[in-house]
Design a protein around this motif. Structure first.
Motif, PDB file in Angstrom:
ATOM      1  N   SER A 169       0.831  -1.199   0.000  1.00  0.00           N
ATOM      2  CA  SER A 169       0.000   0.000   0.000  1.00  0.00           C
ATOM      3  C   SER A 169       0.867   1.250   0.000  1.00  0.00           C
ATOM      4  O   SER A 169       2.054   1.192   0.345  1.00  0.00           O
ATOM      5  CB  SER A 169      -0.919  -0.004   1.223  1.00  0.00           C
ATOM      6  N   PRO A 170       0.295   2.389  -0.384  1.00  0.00           N
ATOM      7  CA  PRO A 170       1.067   3.636  -0.398  1.00  0.00           C
ATOM      8  C   PRO A 170       1.747   3.898   0.937  1.00  0.00           C
ATOM      9  O   PRO A 170       1.158   3.708   2.003  1.00  0.00           O
ATOM     10  CB  PRO A 170      -0.002   4.695  -0.713  1.00  0.00           C
ATOM     11  N   GLY A 171       3.001   4.331   0.870  1.00  0.00           N
ATOM     12  CA  GLY A 171       3.783   4.610   2.069  1.00  0.00           C
ATOM     13  C   GLY A 171       4.677   3.464   2.496  1.00  0.00           C
ATOM     14  O   GLY A 171       5.639   3.674   3.245  1.00  0.00           O
ATOM     15  N   GLU A 172       4.386   2.244   2.050  1.00  0.00           N
ATOM     16  CA  GLU A 172       5.219   1.098   2.418  1.00  0.00           C
ATOM     17  C   GLU A 172       6.508   1.090   1.598  1.00  0.00           C
ATOM     18  O   GLU A 172       6.556   1.605   0.476  1.00  0.00           O
ATOM     19  CB  GLU A 172       4.457  -0.209   2.196  1.00  0.00           C
ATOM     20  N   THR A 173       7.539   0.474   2.151  1.00  0.00           N
ATOM     21  CA  THR A 173       8.805   0.306   1.448  1.00  0.00           C
ATOM     22  C   THR A 173       8.861  -1.087   0.847  1.00  0.00           C
ATOM     23  O   THR A 173       8.580  -2.076   1.524  1.00  0.00           O
ATOM     24  CB  THR A 173       9.997   0.503   2.401  1.00  0.00           C
ATOM     25  N   VAL A 174       9.215  -1.167  -0.431  1.00  0.00           N
ATOM     26  CA  VAL A 174       9.323  -2.453  -1.123  1.00  0.00           C
ATOM     27  C   VAL A 174      10.693  -2.532  -1.785  1.00  0.00           C
ATOM     28  O   VAL A 174      11.412  -1.537  -1.889  1.00  0.00           O
ATOM     29  CB  VAL A 174       8.210  -2.616  -2.183  1.00  0.00           C
ATOM     30  N   GLN A 175      11.022  -3.739  -2.252  1.00  0.00           N
ATOM     31  CA  GLN A 175      12.316  -3.949  -2.900  1.00  0.00           C
ATOM     32  C   GLN A 175      12.131  -4.586  -4.272  1.00  0.00           C
ATOM     33  O   GLN A 175      11.285  -5.475  -4.439  1.00  0.00           O
ATOM     34  CB  GLN A 175      13.217  -4.839  -2.048  1.00  0.00           C
ATOM     35  N   ILE A 176      12.912  -4.130  -5.232  1.00  0.00           N
ATOM     36  CA  ILE A 176      12.964  -4.784  -6.536  1.00  0.00           C
ATOM     37  C   ILE A 176      13.767  -6.070  -6.366  1.00  0.00           C
ATOM     38  O   ILE A 176      14.936  -6.040  -5.957  1.00  0.00           O
ATOM     39  CB  ILE A 176      13.643  -3.889  -7.592  1.00  0.00           C
ATOM     40  N   THR A 177      13.141  -7.200  -6.658  1.00  0.00           N
ATOM     41  CA  THR A 177      13.793  -8.487  -6.404  1.00  0.00           C
ATOM     42  C   THR A 177      14.091  -9.265  -7.681  1.00  0.00           C
ATOM     43  O   THR A 177      14.510 -10.417  -7.617  1.00  0.00           O
ATOM     44  CB  THR A 177      12.922  -9.350  -5.479  1.00  0.00           C
ATOM     45  N   GLY A 178      13.899  -8.655  -8.822  1.00  0.00           N
ATOM     46  CA  GLY A 178      14.235  -9.331 -10.065  1.00  0.00           C
ATOM     47  C   GLY A 178      13.840  -8.495 -11.258  1.00  0.00           C
ATOM     48  O   GLY A 178      12.841  -7.783 -11.229  1.00  0.00           O
ATOM     49  N   VAL A 179      14.654  -8.566 -12.320  1.00  0.00           N
ATOM     50  CA  VAL A 179      14.358  -7.883 -13.576  1.00  0.00           C
ATOM     51  C   VAL A 179      14.517  -8.900 -14.700  1.00  0.00           C
ATOM     52  O   VAL A 179      15.536  -9.597 -14.764  1.00  0.00           O
ATOM     53  CB  VAL A 179      15.300  -6.687 -13.807  1.00  0.00           C
ATOM     54  N   GLU A 180      13.501  -9.002 -15.547  1.00  0.00           N
ATOM     55  CA  GLU A 180      13.542  -9.950 -16.664  1.00  0.00           C
ATOM     56  C   GLU A 180      13.344  -9.188 -17.965  1.00  0.00           C
ATOM     57  O   GLU A 180      12.456  -8.352 -18.078  1.00  0.00           O
ATOM     58  CB  GLU A 180      12.452 -11.010 -16.512  1.00  0.00           C
ATOM     59  N   PHE A 181      14.179  -9.506 -18.952  1.00  0.00           N
ATOM     60  CA  PHE A 181      14.116  -8.839 -20.241  1.00  0.00           C
ATOM     61  C   PHE A 181      13.441  -9.755 -21.258  1.00  0.00           C
ATOM     62  O   PHE A 181      13.911 -10.862 -21.508  1.00  0.00           O
ATOM     63  CB  PHE A 181      15.510  -8.455 -20.719  1.00  0.00           C
ATOM     64  N   LYS A 182      12.337  -9.289 -21.818  1.00  0.00           N
ATOM     65  CA  LYS A 182      11.621  -9.990 -22.869  1.00  0.00           C
ATOM     66  C   LYS A 182      11.782  -9.205 -24.174  1.00  0.00           C
ATOM     67  O   LYS A 182      12.211  -8.047 -24.156  1.00  0.00           O
ATOM     68  CB  LYS A 182      10.138 -10.122 -22.514  1.00  0.00           C
TER      69      LYS A 182
END
Length: 274
Positions: free
Chosen positions: A99-112
């Motif tokens: 939800s807005p205000g929470e901290t999240v992390q990018i845990t993967g990037v995939e290229f298509k």
């Protein structure tokens, strides 16, 4: 010779590049045009793929809109107004992962070929066993509990996947441009102040090295990432005396190549070629 052997082994792997891992006010939004005005319309380069992995994968951000956990992911168009109706529908059929205000992390990037998939907090499509997919409905609008192997029944930890759909070959986007496309959902700038405060708290020699984008002996992994970003390749070796070392490799020949060698939690050696 050892370095040449490591590079030959690492760079000889011809695998596709894939790294694993409040209510919204009504009203129209302006597309983010300034970020893509200078994008090379050709295919994304390997250099920018590696840069995105270094400087986007693993980053933390503040959520500015609810992140849907819909599978296989929520699709967004670069430089287009966010489809608010599609977002509302996605949140109807899936719980928000954050939800807005929470901290999240990018845990993967995939290229298509035509898309970049950005996984957040594990993504919306983690691989699970059959038992992991058994849900118990407690009378709530959506299933909120899950039977896990050797774990008590509890709340499911949800992730989200944002699919940046270019509608054609992925152009040569930079890390900052990709972050700009994610701006309707994620604010990376708010996390920088905390990172700067952390750097300021370090001993002077490490603080100065990070400011100059250098790795030096004694640094931790977090310090090296702050100085150089995420490594292009990692290689572990065991020495004759039983000591385990881990090399983080930045770049590739014939260009500048940096080896950062760890023993345990700290850097013991940094070598640059040529």
């Amino acid at each position: 010779m050892r370095r040449a052997g490591i590079l030959a082994g690492v760079l000889g792997l011809a695998a596709p590049l894939c790294v694993t891992g409040a209510a919204t006010p009504a009203g129209a939004e302006k597309p983010v045009q300034h970020l893509s005005a200078n994008i090379d319309t050709g295919h994304i380069s390997e250099q920018n793929k590696l840069a995105i992995i270094r400087y986007v994968d693993g980053e933390f951000a503040k959520v500015v809109r609810p992140l849907p956990s819909v599978k296989p992911g929520f699709r967004i168009k670069p430089d287009a107004v966010l489809d608010q109706h599609a977002l509302e529908q996605a949140l109807v059929v899936s719980l928000p992962a954050a939800s807005p205000g929470e901290t999240v992390q990018i845990t993967g990037v995939e290229f298509k070929p035509k898309e970049i998939l950005v996984n957040i907090n594990g993504g919306s499509h983690p691989r699970k066993s059959l038992r992991d997919r058994v849900h118990v409905d407690l009378g709530m609008p959506w299933p909120r509990t899950q039977v896990m192997d050797n774990q008590p029944v509890g709340l499911v930890k949800l992730g989200s996947t944002l699919i940046v759909d270019f509608g054609g070959p992925v152009p040569d986007v930079s890390p900052d441009q990709l972050k700009g496309f994610l701006a309707p959902f994620l604010n990376f700038a708010q996390q920088r102040s905390a990172a700067l405060n952390w750097v300021d708290s370090l001993p002077a020699k490490f603080r100065d090295a990070i400011g100059k984008h250098l790795a030096i002996a004694g640094m931790t992994r977090e310090m090296v990432i702050a100085a150089l970003g995420r490594a292009d390749h990692k290689v572990r070796e065991w020495q004759l005396d039983g000591t385990e070392t881990e090399d983080w490799i930045y770049g590739s020949p014939p260009g500048k190549t940096i080896f950062v060698t760890f023993t345990g939690a700290a850097v013991i050696r940094v070598e640059q070629f040529p």
